[in-house]
Structures are given as structure tokens and as C-alpha cells.
Design a protein around this motif. Structure first.
Motif, PDB file in Angstrom:
ATOM      1  N   UNK A  80       1.104  -1.293   0.291  1.00  0.00           N
ATOM      2  CA  UNK A  80       0.074  -0.055  -0.019  1.00  0.00           C
ATOM      3  C   UNK A  80       1.068   1.606   0.120  1.00  0.00           C
ATOM      4  N   UNK A  81       2.520   1.173   0.175  1.00  0.00           N
ATOM      5  CA  UNK A  81       3.383   2.000   0.276  1.00  0.00           C
ATOM      6  C   UNK A  81       4.328   1.808   0.033  1.00  0.00           C
ATOM      7  N   UNK A  82       4.920   3.212  -0.479  1.00  0.00           N
ATOM      8  CA  UNK A  82       6.784   1.945  -1.334  1.00  0.00           C
ATOM      9  C   UNK A  82       7.004   3.347  -1.032  1.00  0.00           C
ATOM     10  N   UNK A  83       8.625   2.728  -0.665  1.00  0.00           N
ATOM     11  CA  UNK A  83       9.588   4.066  -0.324  1.00  0.00           C
ATOM     12  C   UNK A  83      10.993   3.736  -1.086  1.00  0.00           C
ATOM     13  N   UNK A  84      12.163   4.731  -1.889  1.00  0.00           N
ATOM     14  CA  UNK A  84      13.402   4.568  -2.711  1.00  0.00           C
ATOM     15  C   UNK A  84      14.221   4.325  -1.483  1.00  0.00           C
ATOM     16  N   UNK A 117       4.005  11.250  -7.113  1.00  0.00           N
ATOM     17  CA  UNK A 117       3.922  11.771  -6.251  1.00  0.00           C
ATOM     18  C   UNK A 117       5.278  12.275  -5.865  1.00  0.00           C
ATOM     19  N   UNK A 118       5.235  13.676  -4.868  1.00  0.00           N
ATOM     20  CA  UNK A 118       6.928  13.682  -4.547  1.00  0.00           C
ATOM     21  C   UNK A 118       7.561  12.350  -3.422  1.00  0.00           C
ATOM     22  N   UNK A 119       8.575  12.106  -3.891  1.00  0.00           N
ATOM     23  CA  UNK A 119       8.823  11.494  -2.884  1.00  0.00           C
ATOM     24  C   UNK A 119      10.329  12.361  -1.586  1.00  0.00           C
ATOM     25  N   UNK A 120      10.258  12.030  -0.340  1.00  0.00           N
ATOM     26  CA  UNK A 120      10.742  13.142   0.626  1.00  0.00           C
ATOM     27  C   UNK A 120      11.411  12.350   0.971  1.00  0.00           C
ATOM     28  N   UNK A 121      12.721  12.951   2.152  1.00  0.00           N
ATOM     29  CA  UNK A 121      13.343  12.169   2.577  1.00  0.00           C
ATOM     30  C   UNK A 121      13.878  13.620   4.453  1.00  0.00           C
ATOM     31  N   UNK A 139       7.540   6.823   3.357  1.00  0.00           N
ATOM     32  CA  UNK A 139       6.532   6.782   2.573  1.00  0.00           C
ATOM     33  C   UNK A 139       5.519   6.984   1.834  1.00  0.00           C
ATOM     34  N   UNK A 140       5.871   6.279   0.860  1.00  0.00           N
ATOM     35  CA  UNK A 140       4.346   7.690  -0.074  1.00  0.00           C
ATOM     36  C   UNK A 140       2.996   6.459  -0.666  1.00  0.00           C
ATOM     37  N   UNK A 141       2.470   6.980  -0.302  1.00  0.00           N
ATOM     38  CA  UNK A 141       0.826   5.764  -0.276  1.00  0.00           C
ATOM     39  C   UNK A 141       0.403   6.060  -1.881  1.00  0.00           C
ATOM     40  N   UNK A 142       0.307   5.201  -2.138  1.00  0.00           N
ATOM     41  CA  UNK A 142       0.318   4.155  -3.463  1.00  0.00           C
ATOM     42  C   UNK A 142      -0.918   2.790  -4.006  1.00  0.00           C
ATOM     43  N   UNK A 202      16.914   0.091  -4.358  1.00  0.00           N
ATOM     44  CA  UNK A 202      15.644  -0.426  -4.160  1.00  0.00           C
ATOM     45  C   UNK A 202      14.759   0.377  -4.520  1.00  0.00           C
ATOM     46  N   UNK A 203      13.707  -0.721  -4.061  1.00  0.00           N
ATOM     47  CA  UNK A 203      11.976  -0.340  -3.765  1.00  0.00           C
ATOM     48  C   UNK A 203      11.963  -0.731  -2.640  1.00  0.00           C
ATOM     49  N   UNK A 204      11.242  -0.660  -1.744  1.00  0.00           N
ATOM     50  CA  UNK A 204      10.459  -1.032  -0.473  1.00  0.00           C
ATOM     51  C   UNK A 204       9.167  -0.963  -0.814  1.00  0.00           C
ATOM     52  N   UNK A 205       8.160  -1.935  -0.487  1.00  0.00           N
ATOM     53  CA  UNK A 205       7.066  -1.946   0.028  1.00  0.00           C
ATOM     54  C   UNK A 205       6.434  -2.349   1.107  1.00  0.00           C
ATOM     55  N   UNK A 206       4.921  -1.608   1.765  1.00  0.00           N
ATOM     56  CA  UNK A 206       4.361  -1.954   3.166  1.00  0.00           C
ATOM     57  C   UNK A 206       3.155  -2.336   2.684  1.00  0.00           C
ATOM     58  N   UNK A 207       2.235  -3.371   3.862  1.00  0.00           N
ATOM     59  CA  UNK A 207       3.438  -4.474   4.717  1.00  0.00           C
ATOM     60  C   UNK A 207       3.862  -5.278   3.720  1.00  0.00           C
TER      61      UNK A 207
END
Length: 417
Positions: A80-84, A117-121, A139-142, A202-207
């Protein structure tokens, strides 16, 4: 006794008051009534093996200056969420990232309208990453991320980056470049392409998924000659998709287990920690590496193959044992993969063939790996087992074609993972 009990009661109340006062003084007033939320568990849904810049036909040597680079990747699991994760592993100075976005990819460099969507740090749009460092985005919701979803990740560098930490990959169209800030551009500004990924680790997702499988190896794992999405780890990921478990590709073209290369990356022994053990959520590793160690001594020396020491099967086996030991120390299962046939390839000699036979015999019979995937038997020509079957040969007698990559993916017993 009565006095002692009264004093204990008073002391207990005082201690409780002190504890409350100490605790509340550290918590913002707006948060004191709320129960702290559990941190989300992340797992890698895509990663790539990084290497130092080289002088081949790519963008790594010159890097970027007032340019945007859009990189299209394929997720191996959803969420549901992604981060890089952005890496400056081989940088010689801090990497100044001006901005980043993530979107669902359409055709080529295009993105799905409304998905950018913007990706922030740490809440900031811009960030500096020190030489040798790596940074993970917020985390960015997608919504509706599934296995096979393609994402377009865009990085903008207003200043000069210097040489770029990257992954060299033969499939064209993986990355696109445009002048200026094109973070939200729909795709038309991107007119240059390169077969590589730059700064993107890498690209991570959650859950989190049920545990990642990392395919570790050289150009055969990297999918040389394969179309995007048709490498053996991609096809294995499709088999595992119902379970939700991702398969990550840690293949690196030309890589050797025992020796570094100026063009083909650090040795497998060195990068195994970064590319397998440190990947979020790794539970299993498939190890297919060693053909280049066996075969490079038969080639004329170049800047890419130097140093180029001859090796023995015992040295290669010792290297495998080091990987097994380090993985087991982290509780990670290791599946040994037999080295595929390569009679007729440039790296073939009678000596390298003998070494392959000895190494494969150890992989299949020693019991030191937790399980074995016998790609050698699956790909071999029945008439000449030292050669790839013609129906699986891409033409260079070393790398399988798409049918061969599919046979490799099908040769993995999913129960062993």
C-alpha cells in the motif's frame, strides 16, 4: 510497621509522579493522549546490484548536471506504501539530490496521469548523500500495488553529480534522461534512453511480504539477452506471486565470486552482504555464480578482467562456503545452483569444463547448501551435456534464451524456498 507501610505508599506515589513528569516532559502535548503507532514493516520489492562507474556506453562516467533521470522498474510484490533507496556507494563526493518523484509507469517514459507523487527524505524535498552512503526515502501511499506493477522513479539533479553509482543492464529503455527539472513531466521531455539504473538501489513496500528470495549471480541471473520481465528471476517471481513473496534480482554482468573487476563490480564475496544479507526482508538466497571465475583465465587480459588469476575448484568451493556461513548467521536459507553448460563459449576450455564438473558435483552431493536447483541438468543438451541444448541457447553458447530462462525458473522447487 504501620509507619513503614505509609512511607512506602508515599514513596511509591512520589516515584510514580516523578516518572509521569519525566515522561510527559519528553512528549509533545498533542501526542500525550495518543497510543504510539507501530512502525510499518518493510520488505524489498525491487533491488539491483550496484557497481562503480565505467567507460562503457552509459551515463555513469559523466553523471548528471541540471538533468532529470526517469527509471522504470517492475515490482516483484505489492503493498500500500512505497519508499525508495538512493545510493552514493561509489561516489567521490556528496550527492546532491534536488528532488524525486514516484509514479505508476505507462509506456516508455510516460506515467499514468494523476499518479505522480513527491518523494521526500525526512520531510525534505532535497537531500545530500555522503560519498559511500545510502539514504531511504519517506513512505509514499500508492494504491493497488501488485507484483508486476511498473513504477517510474524520477530523480532531478540541479548541480553536477560526478560519476554515478549504477547498474549496467543490457535491456534498453530502462532509464530516460531529460534536461532540467522534469520531475512531474508526463514523459514527452524524455528523449534519451540508457540500459542502466543510476543511484537507485532499491524499492521497498509495506506491508511486508512473507520473505524475499534473492537471486544472486552474474549475467545469467542479470538476464543477458532477455527482454525486460523475462529474466529467470522474473519468471520465478511469477510462480511465487500467489504467495506474495518477491524475487529480487542481484545479478551483475561479468561478476566473479572471488575477484573484483573495474567493469563488472566487486567480487561476490564482497557484495553478498550488501546485495543479499542487508536487503529488507530477505529469507532465501539462490546462488548461481562462478562461470566467470572458471572461464576468464582463458581470455586475453583486459582492463575489465584484470586481475585474472587462475583458480581451482577448491577455491571456488571455499567461496561458496563463506556465503553459506554468512547467510546462516542471519538465518537465511541458501539454495545452491549448478553452473550451466558452456561448451563452445569464449570462456570454455577443457580445464574450465573439468572445474565446472567438480564444482557441480560438490554443489549437488555435499549437502552444505540447504537445497539445490540443478540448472545444469535442465539446460543441458541430451547428446552433449557439456553444451547448452540448442533450443535453450541464445547463440553465444553461454547465456540461455527466453525458453532457457523459463526452464531455469521452472527447475526451482518452490518448497525449498
Amino acid at each position: 510497621m504501620r509507619f513503614w507501610r505509609s512511607w512506602c505508599a508515599v514513596a511509591g506515589v512520589l516515584a510514580a509522579l516523578v516518572a509521569v513528569a519525566t515522561h510527559t516532559s519528553l512528549v509533545p502535548a498533542t501526542a500525550r493522549q495518543a497510543t504510539p503507532a507501530a512502525q510499518p514493516a518493510w520488505s524489498a520489492a525491487w533491488m539491483t546490484a550496484l557497481q562503480q562507474p565505467n567507460a562503457n556506453q552509459n551515463w555513469s562516467k559523466q553523471g548528471f548536471a541540471n538533468q532529470s533521470v526517469r527509471q522504470v522498474i517492475r515490482l516483484s510484490s505489492g503493498g500500500s506504501d512505497v519508499r525508495i533507496r538512493i545510493s552514493n556507494q561509489y561516489g567521490v563526493r556528496p550527492l546532491e539530490l534536488t528532488g524525486a518523484t514516484v509514479a505508476k509507469a505507462a509506456k516508455g517514459a510516460a506515467v499514468v496521469p494523476g499518479s505522480v507523487q513527491p518523494m521526500r527524505f525526512g520531510g525534505a524535498d532535497s537531500v545530500s548523500i555522503p560519498a559511500g552512503g545510502q539514504l531511504t526515502g519517506d513512505a509514499v501511499p500508492l494504491p493497488s500495488l501488485t507484483s508486476g506493477t511498473q513504477l517510474a522513479i524520477t530523480l532531478y539533479f540541479a548541480g553536477q553529480t560526478g560519476p554515478a553509482t549504477f547498474h549496467e543492464f543490457g535491456a534498453t529503455g530502462a532509464s530516460y534522461r531529460a534536461a532540467g527539472d522534469q520531475l512531474t513531466n508526463g514523459g514527452k521531455a524524455y528523449r534519451e534512453t540508457s540500459g542502466g539504473w543510476y543511484f537507485l538501489a532499491g524499492v521497498d513496500v509495506t506491508p511486508a511480504s512473507g520473505g524475499s528470495v534473492v537471486a544472486f549471480g552474474d549475467s545469467i541471473t542479470n538476464g543477458y539477452t532477455a527482454a525486460p520481465g523475462r529474466r529467470y528471476p522474473d519468471l520465478l517471481a511469477a510462480r511465487l506471486a500467489p504467495s506474495g513473496r518477491p524475487v529480487l534480482n542481484a545479478g551483475l554482468g561479468g561478476n566473479r565470486l572471488l575477484t573484483d573487476s573495474a567493469c563488472y563490480g566487486e567480487s561476490g564475496l564482497t557484495r553478498f552482504h550488501r546485495d543479499v544479507l542487508d536487503e529488507p526482508g530477505t529469507t532465501t538466497a539462490l546462488v548461481l555464480i562462478g562461470v566467470n571465475d572458471l572461464g576468464y583465465p582463458a581470455l586475453p587480459p583486459t582492463t575489465c578482467t584484470t586481475p585474472n588469476p587462475p583458480i581451482t575448484s577448491a577455491q571456488l568451493i571455499s567461496g561458496y562456503r563463506a556465503l553459506i556461513r554468512d547467510a546462516h548467521a542471519r538465518g537465511i536459507i541458501v539454495v545452491g545452483v549448478t553452473l550451466s553448460p558452456f561448451r563452445g563459449a569464449s570462456v570454455y576450455t577443457a580445464h574450465s569444463a573439468q572445474l565446472r564438473t567438480a564444482v557441480n558435483a560438490w554443489i549437488t552431493t555435499s549437502g552444505e547448501f540447504d537445497a539445490v536447483a540443478d540448472f545444469a541438468s535442465a539446460l543441458a543438451d541430451p547428446v552433449d551435456p557439456a553444451r547448452l541444448a540448442p533450443k535453450y541457447d541464445s547463440g553465444d553458447h553461454l547465456h540461455p534464451n527466453e525458453a532457457g530462462y523459463r526452464v531455469m525458473a521452472d527447475a526451482v522447487d518452490l518448497k525449498t524456498l
